[in-house]
Design a protein around this motif. Structure first.
Motif, short mmCIF file in Angstrom:
data_model
loop_
_atom_site.label_atom_id
_atom_site.label_comp_id
_atom_site.label_asym_id
_atom_site.label_seq_id
_atom_site.Cartn_x
_atom_site.Cartn_y
_atom_site.Cartn_z
N THR A 1 19.31 -9.43 -8.09
CA THR A 1 18.38 -10.21 -8.90
C THR A 1 17.04 -9.47 -9.02
N ARG A 2 16.62 -8.85 -7.93
CA ARG A 2 15.36 -8.09 -7.99
C ARG A 2 15.47 -6.89 -8.90
N VAL A 3 16.63 -6.22 -8.85
CA VAL A 3 16.83 -5.08 -9.74
C VAL A 3 16.77 -5.54 -11.19
N ARG B 1 1.66 -6.08 6.07
CA ARG B 1 2.55 -6.88 5.26
C ARG B 1 1.94 -7.07 3.90
N PHE B 2 2.81 -7.24 2.91
CA PHE B 2 2.26 -7.40 1.58
C PHE B 2 1.50 -8.71 1.48
N GLY B 3 0.33 -8.67 0.83
CA GLY B 3 -0.44 -9.89 0.60
C GLY B 3 -1.03 -10.40 1.90
N GLY C 1 8.05 0.54 7.37
CA GLY C 1 7.08 -0.53 7.20
C GLY C 1 7.71 -1.81 7.67
N VAL C 2 6.92 -2.69 8.26
CA VAL C 2 7.47 -3.93 8.78
C VAL C 2 8.15 -4.70 7.65
N THR C 3 9.04 -5.61 8.05
CA THR C 3 9.70 -6.46 7.08
C THR C 3 8.63 -7.17 6.25
N GLY C 4 8.79 -7.12 4.94
CA GLY C 4 7.81 -7.80 4.10
C GLY C 4 6.64 -6.92 3.71
N SER C 5 6.67 -5.65 4.12
CA SER C 5 5.54 -4.78 3.76
C SER C 5 5.69 -4.24 2.34
N GLY C 6 6.82 -4.52 1.71
CA GLY C 6 6.97 -4.12 0.31
C GLY C 6 7.68 -2.79 0.13
N LYS C 7 8.55 -2.42 1.06
CA LYS C 7 9.30 -1.17 0.94
C LYS C 7 10.20 -1.19 -0.29
N THR C 8 10.84 -2.35 -0.51
CA THR C 8 11.76 -2.43 -1.63
C THR C 8 11.04 -2.15 -2.95
N GLU C 9 9.87 -2.76 -3.11
CA GLU C 9 9.10 -2.51 -4.34
C GLU C 9 8.81 -1.02 -4.48
N VAL C 10 8.50 -0.36 -3.37
CA VAL C 10 8.17 1.06 -3.42
C VAL C 10 9.39 1.89 -3.83
N GLY D 1 6.52 -3.00 -13.43
CA GLY D 1 6.83 -3.41 -12.05
C GLY D 1 5.70 -4.25 -11.53
N LYS D 2 5.76 -4.60 -10.24
CA LYS D 2 4.65 -5.35 -9.66
C LYS D 2 3.45 -4.42 -9.51
N THR D 3 2.26 -4.99 -9.48
CA THR D 3 1.08 -4.16 -9.21
C THR D 3 1.07 -3.84 -7.73
N LEU D 4 1.10 -2.55 -7.43
CA LEU D 4 1.26 -2.17 -6.03
C LEU D 4 -0.06 -2.19 -5.27
N SER D 5 0.04 -2.47 -3.99
CA SER D 5 -1.13 -2.34 -3.11
C SER D 5 -1.44 -0.85 -2.95
N ASP E 1 -1.52 1.03 -0.29
CA ASP E 1 -0.49 1.61 0.57
C ASP E 1 0.79 1.90 -0.20
N GLN E 2 1.22 0.88 -0.94
CA GLN E 2 2.46 1.01 -1.70
C GLN E 2 2.33 2.08 -2.77
N ALA E 3 1.19 2.08 -3.46
CA ALA E 3 1.00 3.02 -4.55
C ALA E 3 1.04 4.45 -4.02
P1 ADP Z 1 10.39 -5.08 2.48
O1 ADP Z 1 11.42 -4.38 1.64
O2 ADP Z 1 9.46 -4.11 3.17
O3 ADP Z 1 10.93 -6.11 3.41
P2 ADP Z 1 9.70 -6.35 0.00
O4 ADP Z 1 9.59 -5.23 -0.94
O5 ADP Z 1 10.95 -7.15 -0.01
O6 ADP Z 1 9.43 -5.85 1.50
O7 ADP Z 1 8.45 -7.29 -0.18
C1 ADP Z 1 8.27 -8.52 0.50
C2 ADP Z 1 7.85 -9.61 -0.47
O8 ADP Z 1 6.61 -9.28 -1.06
C3 ADP Z 1 8.81 -9.74 -1.63
O9 ADP Z 1 8.94 -11.10 -1.96
C4 ADP Z 1 8.15 -8.97 -2.74
O10 ADP Z 1 8.53 -9.46 -4.02
C5 ADP Z 1 6.70 -9.18 -2.47
N1 ADP Z 1 5.93 -8.02 -2.90
C6 ADP Z 1 5.98 -6.78 -2.36
N2 ADP Z 1 5.13 -5.96 -2.99
C7 ADP Z 1 4.55 -6.68 -3.95
C8 ADP Z 1 3.53 -6.38 -4.94
N3 ADP Z 1 3.01 -5.16 -5.05
N4 ADP Z 1 3.14 -7.39 -5.76
C9 ADP Z 1 3.68 -8.63 -5.62
N5 ADP Z 1 4.60 -8.97 -4.72
C10 ADP Z 1 5.04 -8.01 -3.89
#
Ligand code: ADP
Ligand code: ZN
Length: 734
Positions: A266-268, A383-385, A227-236, A197-201, A203-205
């Protein structure tokens, strides 16, 4: 296994109770067929002259004349319904006051469940163009293109395109379609949870660890992942899905909008190597049956779907994700009235699964449950990044100078022009479809309303029609007033996105403008394609309805202008403040997703309104606490319970009479300390020629509300075309 000693196996001739999908209010007695059957088995039984689908619900009641009890015709070759699903359907039925057969229908929404596995002919796009193109032919090709490579059976394709089968056969001869043999129901390819998977921050980890731990421990639990939009909830939560898969469990991800599932799939695929099973109203019947069967035998590990996926017969469901859990579309508003978020929690509690409710702006219900310690709460705080939340500022419309029929304030024009000049994107948000919400006659002052509903006709200039957003009726835009007959005196009042687009074109003559509104696109696919083009930079100025508020990333978008931030504050809906808060935060979240900081400008006439102030200050917990206190003081959800009762019929007096009788004879409700309001005309008082009257019930939180309502309504006999619907935990108050 020694079948004869299991309480769940019925030998041939045993009396069994079968729940059918027919609208009968009881389980019927039958005799077990030759070879016996298991509890939960799907069966075909005789009912009068017909054969109907049913499930062996348990032992028979013995209430029927035993000489007349008939035998089960056959046991279908599908996995029996598990006790967990039986009990979920029963509990959901009593919670929503829905007859059990209607729940079973929800759980069997796939045709041909009893058909033996076999081959069938399917049709997909060929590479030749037919020599002669007719309307019917192009409809067939359009359907196939719209569904992006999916194959259809002859009947499905004919039905979808509204053509006869000979049209399809003709296209096959021409090579424009390909006919193939295909096995009916194939298992889904295995997902690989161990792909990196992606390397988590940090917070995410931390959040992912907590979810993995909960899954490994087993049993039921609900987590609010905020978490705010873009905070990486989906990745979690994809990490939680991975863990469920490793544990050999199935997972379900519920999403609110079909239009948005493609990006998610596509993300899945990127995470697990293959696409999951997909369940929503756009999926073909053939595919539905495949999913239904494969889920039951454990050959679909992950389902991504709309709310009704919750009723699939999972074999070992370990995890349910409800993404954007606050979204209003989780509440089904016709037929069986249920809230998929709440039902997800119920199903998980029964089956011992974990639930993750993900949102940037949780519902007050979930917020309160987390606050009370019933749900675990995990927060992703940044937010992520590099991207940061946009700044928010009010544009005080009382001070802006605007000509009549203009809605974009000078302040917003200036800000937008600057961003566009810098090569960045701007979104103008207005949650109103069409050209103008009201069409008024300047001669007589009347508005044009729908002939069938208590609703205004909305002008859609793009379609060149007036449309009722209630019943969908459309008429050509008239040139004379239907009330007074005056010629050419009809005038649009107020803006919809189409009209805003006109104004934008004048203000920003050199900008590439894209208008996004669901009715401007022929299909969800076309809309999605357009959204992707825009995200890739193919527009400078986007004008959109709430469609754009959800989920999609526009990396180059740095300014959001909310045309009318006050829009949602009007009206008496108890969730008006909550909804406005959520929507404004989500729209603002579209800005500055990548490296560029974003700005959101909210045009408002009430900059001092508490909701607007809370949005601007970003003090979320402050907002929720204030909102919670207000609801608690008023004993309304989530600190009290509500139910709506909608009565309808063609004769308005009869409908009101029924309402009055019910309100006067509300003993069972008064006994539990409930209050009853109404009868009153429903906010939408007439739909498709039927008058609607509403009663509203408010009860203390712990009161046995459903039981009281059942006793209250038990004596009611509905005369003529009167209808009655109970809505437990109403969301929309329509
Ligand atoms: P949310 O579901 O909270 O809106 P996402 O999981 O969609 O957030 O993440 C927002 C963007 O940041 C996406 O494009 C996602 O691919 C990217 N992203 C999130 N976490 C990471 C991570 N750990 N490493 C790289 N990219 C990430
Ligand atoms: Zn109408």
């Amino acid at each position: 296994m020694d079948q004869s000693h299991s309480a769940d196996f019925f030998d041939e001739g045993c009396l069994i109770g079968v729940l059918t999908t027919q609208p009968l209010d009881r389980v019927l007695d039958y005799k077990a067929p030759q070879g016996g059957c298991w509890r939960g088995a799907f069966v075909e039984v005789p009912l009068g002259p017909r054969k109907v689908l049913g499930v062996v619900w348990g032992a028979g009641s013995g209430d029927f004349d035993s000489a007349r009890v008939r035998s089960v015709i056959r046991v279908l070759d599908v996995a029996p319904m598990r006790a967990e699903l039986q009990s979920f359907l029963s509990r959901a039925a009593s919670y929503t006051l829905t007859p059990l057969p209607a729940m079973l229908r929800l759980a069997t929404r796939a045709p041909g469940l009893g058909d033996p596995p076999s081959m069938r002919k399917i049709y997909r796009l060929g590479d030749k163009t037919p020599e002669r193109m007719t309307d019917a032919r192009s409809r067939v090709l359009d359907v196939l293109r719209d569904y992006g490579g999916l194959a259809f059976t002859l009947r499905e394709l004919a039905e979808q395109a509204g053509v006869t089968s000979s049209v399809i056969k003709g296209l096959v001869k021409q090579g424009a379609l390909i006919e193939q043999d295909s096995p009916r129901d194939l298992p889904y390819p295995r997902l690989d949870p161990d792909l990196p998977g992606k390397t988590l921050s940090d917070d995410q980890a931390r959040a992912a660890d907590a979810l993995r731990d909960a899954l490994r421990q087993g049993g039921y639990g609900t987590t609010l992942l905020k978490g705010v939009t873009g905070s990486g909830k989906t990745e979690v939560y994809l990490e939680a899905v991975a863990e469920a898969l490793r544990l050999g469990q199935q997972a379900l991800v519920l999403l609110p909008e079909i239009a948005l599932t493609a990006e998610f799939l596509t993300r899945v695929e990127a995470r697990f190597g293959v696409r999951p099973a997909e369940w929503h109203s756009g999926v073909t019947m053939t595919e539905r049956r495949r999913i239904w069967k494969m889920v039951g035998q454990g050959d679909a590990q992950l389902v991504v779907g709309a709310r009704s996926a919750l009723f699939l017969p999972f074999r070992s469901l370990g995890l349910i994700i409800v993404d954007e859990e606050h979204d209003g579309s989780y509440k089904q508003e016709d037929g069986v009235l249920y809230n998929a978020r709440d039902m997800a929690v119920l199903r998980a509690a029964i089956t011992g699964a974990q639930v993750v409710l993900a949102s940037a702006t949780p519902s007050l219900e979930s917020w309160a449950n987390a606050d009370a310690g019933k749900y675990r709460r995990l927060d992703l705080t940044s937010r992520f990044g590099a991207s940061v939340l946009p700044q928010m500022r009010a544009v005080d419309m009382r001070r802006e100078k605007l000509d009549s029929n203009r809605w974009i304030s000078p302040a917003l024009v200036e800000a937008a022009a600057g961003r566009i000049a810098a090569g960045e994107q701007v979104l103008l948000f207005l949650n109103r479809r069409g050209y103008a919400p009201v069409t008024l006659c300047r001669a007589c002052g009347q508005q044009i309303g729908c002939a069938h509903c208590d609703a205004r006709m909305v002008e859609h200039r793009f379609l060149k029609r007036l449309m009722c957003h209630q019943c969908g009726e459309t008429t050509p835009i008239p040139t004379e007033c239907p009330h007074c007959g005056a010629e050419d005196r009809l005038a649009p009042v107020g803006p919809g996105v189409e009209r805003l687009a006109e104004e934008a074109a004048e203000r920003f003559p050199d900008a590439r403008i894209a208008t996004l509104s669901s009715d401007l696109f022929a299909s969800a696919r076309a809309l999605k394609a357009r959204i992707e083009e825009i995200a890739a930079g193919d527009a400078d100025l986007v004008i959109g309805t709430q469609l754009v508020a959800k989920g999609h990333n526009f990396p180059n978008l740095t300014l959001v202008g909310v045309i009318d931030a006050d829009l949602g504050l009007q009206g008496s809906d108890l969730r008006a403040a909550e909804r406005t808060f959520q929507l404004m935060r989500q729209v603002a979240g579209r800005a500055g997703r990548a490296e560029k900081p974003g700005l959101a400008l909210l045009q408002t006439h009430q900059p001092d309104h508490p909701v607007i102030r809370a949005i601007l200050s970003g003090d979320e917990d402050g907002f929720w606490q204030a909102e919670a206190a207000a609801r608690e003081a008023a004993s309304v959800p989530p600190y009290g319970r509500m139910a709506g009762l909608i009565l309808s019929g063609s004769d308005v007096a009869q409908v009101f009479d029924l309402g009055t009788v019910l309100a006067r004879n509300a003993g069972p409700l008064l006994q539990i300390g409930a209050q009853i309001f109404g009868p009153a005309p429903a906010p939408i008082a007439r739909v498709r020629g039927r008058h609607r009257v509403r009663l509203l019930i408010r009860a203390p939180k712990a009161a046995p509300l459903q039981d009281a309502i059942s006793r209250w309504l038990a004596p009611v006999k509905l005369k003529g075309d009167l209808r009655l619907a109970v809505d437990i935990d109403p969301q929309s108050f329509l």
